[in-house]
Every structure is written in structure tokens, then in C-alpha cells.
Design an enzyme around this catalytic site. Structure first.
Site, PDB file in Angstrom:
ATOM      1  N   TYR A 146      -8.291  -1.351  -8.972  1.00 31.02           N
ATOM      2  CA  TYR A 146      -9.310  -1.701  -8.136  1.00 31.02           C
ATOM      3  C   TYR A 146     -10.025  -2.636  -8.959  1.00 31.02           C
ATOM      4  O   TYR A 146     -10.464  -2.421 -10.163  1.00 31.02           O
ATOM      5  CB  TYR A 146     -10.240  -0.525  -7.470  1.00 31.02           C
ATOM      6  CG  TYR A 146     -11.385  -1.179  -6.650  1.00 31.02           C
ATOM      7  CD1 TYR A 146     -11.300  -1.484  -5.555  1.00 31.02           C
ATOM      8  CD2 TYR A 146     -12.559  -1.674  -7.501  1.00 31.02           C
ATOM      9  CE1 TYR A 146     -12.195  -2.356  -4.914  1.00 31.02           C
ATOM     10  CE2 TYR A 146     -13.636  -2.157  -6.599  1.00 31.02           C
ATOM     11  CZ  TYR A 146     -13.229  -2.485  -5.530  1.00 31.02           C
ATOM     12  OH  TYR A 146     -14.432  -3.199  -4.838  1.00 31.02           O
ATOM     13  N   ARG A 172      -4.900   3.902  -0.548  1.00 37.73           N
ATOM     14  CA  ARG A 172      -5.443   4.248   0.717  1.00 37.73           C
ATOM     15  C   ARG A 172      -5.876   2.933   1.413  1.00 37.73           C
ATOM     16  O   ARG A 172      -5.839   1.808   0.826  1.00 37.73           O
ATOM     17  CB  ARG A 172      -6.981   4.933   0.260  1.00 37.73           C
ATOM     18  CG  ARG A 172      -6.754   6.189  -0.029  1.00 37.73           C
ATOM     19  CD  ARG A 172      -8.280   6.855  -0.179  1.00 37.73           C
ATOM     20  NE  ARG A 172      -8.865   6.435  -1.170  1.00 37.73           N
ATOM     21  CZ  ARG A 172     -10.193   6.020  -1.038  1.00 37.73           C
ATOM     22  NH1 ARG A 172     -10.632   5.965   0.184  1.00 37.73           N
ATOM     23  NH2 ARG A 172     -11.027   5.487  -2.239  1.00 37.73           N
TER      24      ARG A 172
HETATM   25  P1  FDA Z   1      -6.027 -10.005  -2.867  1.00 38.44           P
HETATM   26  O1  FDA Z   1      -5.675  -8.874  -2.358  1.00 38.44           O
HETATM   27  O2  FDA Z   1      -7.475 -10.437  -2.318  1.00 38.44           O
HETATM   28  O3  FDA Z   1      -5.039 -11.352  -2.887  1.00 38.44           O
HETATM   29  C1  FDA Z   1      -3.647 -11.153  -2.708  1.00 38.44           C
HETATM   30  C2  FDA Z   1      -3.035 -12.022  -1.937  1.00 38.44           C
HETATM   31  O4  FDA Z   1      -1.525 -11.934  -2.205  1.00 38.44           O
HETATM   32  C3  FDA Z   1      -3.202 -11.734  -0.502  1.00 38.44           C
HETATM   33  O5  FDA Z   1      -3.687 -12.897   0.279  1.00 38.44           O
HETATM   34  C4  FDA Z   1      -1.818 -11.347  -0.119  1.00 38.44           C
HETATM   35  O6  FDA Z   1      -1.536 -11.996   1.205  1.00 38.44           O
HETATM   36  C5  FDA Z   1      -1.124 -11.968  -1.016  1.00 38.44           C
HETATM   37  N1  FDA Z   1       0.574 -11.570  -1.005  1.00 38.44           N
HETATM   38  C6  FDA Z   1       0.845 -10.198  -1.208  1.00 38.44           C
HETATM   39  N2  FDA Z   1       2.018 -10.021  -1.326  1.00 38.44           N
HETATM   40  C7  FDA Z   1       2.605 -11.428  -1.013  1.00 38.44           C
HETATM   41  C8  FDA Z   1       3.899 -11.708  -0.670  1.00 38.44           C
HETATM   42  N3  FDA Z   1       5.170 -11.118  -0.785  1.00 38.44           N
HETATM   43  N4  FDA Z   1       4.069 -13.211  -0.570  1.00 38.44           N
HETATM   44  C9  FDA Z   1       3.102 -14.094  -0.619  1.00 38.44           C
HETATM   45  N5  FDA Z   1       1.667 -13.473  -0.606  1.00 38.44           N
HETATM   46  C10 FDA Z   1       1.643 -12.156  -0.741  1.00 38.44           C
HETATM   47  N6  FDA Z   1     -15.307  -6.793  -4.442  1.00 38.44           N
HETATM   48  C11 FDA Z   1     -16.420  -7.105  -4.863  1.00 38.44           C
HETATM   49  O7  FDA Z   1     -16.899  -7.773  -5.854  1.00 38.44           O
HETATM   50  N7  FDA Z   1     -17.409  -6.719  -3.903  1.00 38.44           N
HETATM   51  C12 FDA Z   1     -17.227  -5.939  -2.941  1.00 38.44           C
HETATM   52  O8  FDA Z   1     -18.218  -5.567  -2.136  1.00 38.44           O
HETATM   53  C13 FDA Z   1     -15.830  -5.786  -2.660  1.00 38.44           C
HETATM   54  N8  FDA Z   1     -15.641  -5.006  -1.484  1.00 38.44           N
HETATM   55  C14 FDA Z   1     -14.305  -4.597  -1.161  1.00 38.44           C
HETATM   56  C15 FDA Z   1     -14.073  -3.850   0.046  1.00 38.44           C
HETATM   57  C16 FDA Z   1     -12.921  -3.595   0.257  1.00 38.44           C
HETATM   58  C17 FDA Z   1     -12.583  -2.639   1.309  1.00 38.44           C
HETATM   59  C18 FDA Z   1     -11.742  -3.985  -0.425  1.00 38.44           C
HETATM   60  C19 FDA Z   1     -10.382  -3.303  -0.209  1.00 38.44           C
HETATM   61  C20 FDA Z   1     -12.126  -4.507  -1.852  1.00 38.44           C
HETATM   62  C21 FDA Z   1     -13.072  -5.001  -2.039  1.00 38.44           C
HETATM   63  N9  FDA Z   1     -13.492  -5.713  -3.204  1.00 38.44           N
HETATM   64  C22 FDA Z   1     -14.924  -6.055  -3.189  1.00 38.44           C
HETATM   65  C23 FDA Z   1     -12.411  -6.276  -4.049  1.00 38.44           C
HETATM   66  C24 FDA Z   1     -11.981  -7.771  -3.576  1.00 38.44           C
HETATM   67  O9  FDA Z   1     -11.214  -7.729  -2.271  1.00 38.44           O
HETATM   68  C25 FDA Z   1     -10.823  -8.015  -4.782  1.00 38.44           C
HETATM   69  O10 FDA Z   1     -11.764  -8.275  -5.995  1.00 38.44           O
HETATM   70  C26 FDA Z   1     -10.046  -9.352  -4.672  1.00 38.44           C
HETATM   71  O11 FDA Z   1      -9.371  -9.072  -3.328  1.00 38.44           O
HETATM   72  C27 FDA Z   1      -9.012  -9.450  -5.681  1.00 38.44           C
HETATM   73  O12 FDA Z   1      -8.423 -10.526  -5.293  1.00 38.44           O
HETATM   74  P2  FDA Z   1      -6.750 -10.561  -5.644  1.00 38.44           P
HETATM   75  O13 FDA Z   1      -6.566 -12.264  -5.726  1.00 38.44           O
HETATM   76  O14 FDA Z   1      -6.469 -10.036  -6.826  1.00 38.44           O
HETATM   77  O15 FDA Z   1      -6.218  -9.876  -4.461  1.00 38.44           O
END
Ligand code: FDA
Length: 378
Positions: free
Chosen positions: A359, A255
Site C-alpha cells: 500500500y 482486497r
Molecule cells: P496505480 O494503481 O495508480 O497505477 C497503476 C496503473 O497501471 C493503472 O492505471 C493500471 O491500469 C495500469 N496497469 C496495470 N496493469 C497493466 C497492464 N498489464 N498493462 C497496462 N497497464 C497496466 N493515497 C493517498 O495519498 N491518499 C488517499 O486518500 C488515498 N486513497 C486511496 C483510496 C483507495 C481506495 C486506494 C486503493 C488507494 C488510495 N490511495 C491514496 C493510494 C493511491 O491510489 C496510490 O498511491 C497510487 O494509486 C499509486 O500509484 P501507482 O502508479 O503506483 O499505481
């Protein structure tokens, strides 16, 4: 270079910081033009109000290792998250608690009286034999509260009638038989005092870390792409796992959210950071008002302007930002197939919310990165 990290979110940056601090040379690439992944925030230029670009991010954890680690890079405010919901023009506190129940039924039930009431209302269905989300929710909290606070909000989140959603989408619906409406019950909670970006930049600020922004791992025109690096250098990949394998087992469903930001010429729009809209006739799910995340910045923030963001939820198309895993039975089968493929990738570890199709809250992403560092890389 000793290690290539794809993705500069909290997962990738935690690995980068640990590796750099132990003397390894690390390169972090990200296809976006900023670091920090979805936790990135920036000051809205007209008002100076910090806006969470990918949806509101509230930090909370009960994990002492994570809490100690994050405090190396930032201090935290005493912010405590609370959410309210607008149903038919009346505002109620969430999660459903004695205040919500008494306001809804215009009553003054004691905790025990409210428990008896909810138990009676919930008798319409049995949790174990509930065949869809609607029946399960009614079996947990009864029809009146379900129809007011859960049904239409869930339908908006999933663009699907809850009768057509599997019962497993909810495991429980907490009802508090007291007036406590703190959203999280973790040991530690707060927001980074100087904002998310200051925190994230401090993690990446190490002479052994090079960050290359605007660099897509699958773009063969840039030097650090997949075909040029896999097998040549150890890699931690935090992008989508299906994309890594060219969707060979089928695309995993997500989503996504659309955000509609507006600057309003009023000092205070809704008096609280997050207001949900429970009813079907309002197309968005909630409104964030960012200045309320930082009451301690009142002397810095304008008194005659505010920034609000309406949030809309829908199924992601291929080019949309993936936010929440849909996690159908098909998705779970595909994920297992991808995990098998991942095992065969030489010197590539998959992590983070996209790399594992889960998530993860921020503290979970950081905690699992620390574990991967300690157990698989260090
Ligand atoms: P994240 O998505 O942050 O980082 C991944 C990175 O990889 C991105 O910067 C992306 O651009 C990069 N990437 C992907 N493909 C690539 C490619 N082919 N080449 C180069 N780079 C690439 N958590 C919490 O504790 N409290 C909260 O209130 C919230 N609220 C919240 C709201 C919403 C709407 C969402 C969707 C999520 C939250 N979260 C949260 C969760 C939080 O966002 C999450 O824990 C982190 O983003 C996780 O970090 P990651 O590094 O795993 O992924």
C-alpha cells in the site's frame, strides 16, 4: 523510444515526466481508458461534482522534495481531512480522541483522567501476548471502545471476525487525549485546486511523452506487449508483479472495493465528506459525499443535488481491481520469490503499489518514483 512505462498512475507518470524533461522519448501504456491510475477523478455529468472514481484520494505529505515536485503541476486547496463514524445511530469524531471518549462515556474526563481510564480498560490483555487482532485491539484501547468502533468495522473490511485475524494487522491504535480530530498530521495537506485529472494531465503534457490508452502489456495483439519489448527497450513496469510472471509463484491476495454511487435530490446529505458506519448491521463501511471535498466550489456546485458513494469491502477475485494487499505469510513468501525473479529481468524495473505489492499513499508512490529515477535510471 528510450523508455517504455507500463501504467500511467502517479508512479509511472513521475518517471515519464522526469525522463521526458531530461530529453528521453517515453511511451506510457495503460490498459484503462484514462490516465492517472487510481487517483483518476472526473466530473459527474449531471451535477458537475468531481468524483474520485477509485475511492476518495486526499493528498498529504511531510516530504519537502515531493511537495516541491507536485507543486510544479498543481496548486492545492486548504482542505483538511476529518472523518466521523456512525455507531448505533450516534455520530462520533475519529480518530478516537477525547471528544469520542467523552461522548461515548457521557463524561467530561480531562486528558489525564481519560488516560487512566483507557489504561485500566486495556488491562484485560497484554499487547505482547495478544494472539489475534481482537486481543491486541483490546490491549491497546480496552473492550468498550474496541467493540463500538473497531470490531464490526474491521470485520466488514476483512470479511473476517477479528478473532481470526492476525494481531499484526494493527501495530497501534492511536488515541488522542485532546480534541484534535484532524485525520493526517503531515506538514502539507490539500486537494488539487482544479482536480486530480488536471494535475495528472499536466504531468503527461510533454512533447517527449506518448500515451497509449486501452493497451494491455500482456495483449499480444498490440505492438508494445511483453514478449515484443522486454530486452529490446528499458521498461518500468507498474502493473501487478505476480501477473508479470504469469502467477508462477502463486497469486498475491488483495482486497477490493465495490462502489455504489447515487445522485440525491438534496443539497447536503451528511454535512461532511466521509462518514464511517461502525456497526455490523450496515453492510457498507463508509459513505463519501464528494461536494464536501471542495467547499471553495460552493458557487459552482448545485445547491439542490449531491453525489454520494457507498463503499463495500471484500476479497478480490482474479478479475477484480486490486486495492489493498492482504499480506498473509504466504503472500510475503510469494513476494520474495517474485522479487528474486524480478532481479533476473533484463532492463525491467518494477515500481508502484502493484509492482511492489505494497500500500503506497500518493506521496509515497511519487517519492519512490523520484528515487528510482535519480538512483537507477537517470
Ligand atoms: P496505480 O494503481 O495508480 O497505477 C497503476 C496503473 O497501471 C493503472 O492505471 C493500471 O491500469 C495500469 N496497469 C496495470 N496493469 C497493466 C497492464 N498489464 N498493462 C497496462 N497497464 C497496466 N493515497 C493517498 O495519498 N491518499 C488517499 O486518500 C488515498 N486513497 C486511496 C483510496 C483507495 C481506495 C486506494 C486503493 C488507494 C488510495 N490511495 C491514496 C493510494 C493511491 O491510489 C496510490 O498511491 C497510487 O494509486 C499509486 O500509484 P501507482 O502508479 O503506483 O499505481
Amino acid at each position: 523510444m528510450d523508455l517504455l512505462i507500463v501504467g500511467s498512475g502517479f508512479f509511472g507518470l513521475t518517471i515519464a515526466e522526469r525522463a521526458a524533461s531530461s530529453g528521453r522519448k517515453v511511451v506510457v501504456i495503460d490498459r484503462r481508458h484514462h490516465i492517472g491510475g487510481n487517483a483518476y477523478s472526473e466530473d459527474e455529468p449531471e451535477t458537475g461534482i468531481e468524483v474520485h472514481r477509485y475511492g476518495a484520494h486526499l493528498f498529504h505529505t511531510s516530504n519537502p522534495t515531493v511537495w516541491e515536485y507536485v507543486n510544479r503541476f498543481t496548486t492545492f486547496t486548504g482542505y483538511q481531512h476529518r472523518v466521523y463514524t456512525n455507531h448505533r445511530g450516534v455520530v462520533f469524531p475519529l480518530p478516537i480522541n477525547l471528544g469520542t471518549i467523552n461522548q461515548f462515556f457521557a463524561a467530561a474526563y480531562s486528558p489525564d483522567e481519560a488516560k487512566v481510564l483507557i489504561h485500566e480498560l486495556a488491562g484485560e490483555f497484554d499487547v505482547k501476548s495478544a494472539v489475534n487482532l481482537e486481543e491486541k485491539a483490546i490491549a491497546l484501547i480496552g473492550r468498550p471502545l474496541y467493540e463500538a468502533f473497531i470490531r464490526d468495522y474491521t470485520a466488514k473490511q476483512w470479511q473476517t471476525d477479528p478473532k481470526n485475524l492476525p494481531a499484526e494487522v494493527i501495530s497501534r491504535l492511536p488515541v488522542r487525549y485532546n480534541y484534535d480530530n484532524r485525520y493526517f498530521n503531515d506538514t502539507w495537506e490539500g486537494l488539487p485546486t482544479q482536480g486530480y485529472t488536471a494535475w495528472i494531465e499536466r504531468m503527461a503534457d510533454h512533447p517527449n511523452i506518448d500515451v497509449c490508452l486501452g493497451t494491455d502489456f500482456f495483449d499480444e495483439s498490440q505492438p508494445l506487449h511483453k514478449a515484443a519489448t522486454v530486452g529490446e527497450v528499458p521498461i518500468v513496469y507498474t502493473g501487478p508483479i505476480d501477473r508479470y510472471f504469469d502467477d508462477s509463484e502463486g497469486a498475491l491476495a488483495w482486497r477490493t472495493l465495490d462502489f455504489d454511487q447515487e445522485i440525491l435530490p438534496v443539497g447536503d446529505f451528511q454535512g461532511t465528506p466521509v462518514m464511517n458506519y461502525a456497526d455490523a448491521d450496515v453492510p457498507f463501511t463508509r459513505i463519501h459525499e464528494f461536494k464536501h471535498f471542495h467547499p471553495e466550489r460552493a458557487d459552482r456546485y448545485p445547491t439542490d443535488k449531491t453525489v454520494i458513494m457507498r463503499e463495500f469491502s471484500r476479497f478480490a477475485e482474479h478479475e477484480d481491481e486490486p486495492y489493498y494487499p492482504v499480506n498473509t505469510a504466504d503472500d510475503r513468501a510469494r513476494l520474495l520469490a517474485y522479487r528474486e525473479l524480478a532481479k533476473g529481468e533484463k532492463d525491467v524495473l518494477f515500481g508502484g503499489r502493484l509492482g511492489t505489492y505494497q500500500y503506497l499513499d500518493m506521496h509515497m508512490a511519487i517519492g519512490s518514483a523520484l528515487s528510482m529515477w535519480n538512483n537507477q535510471i537517470a
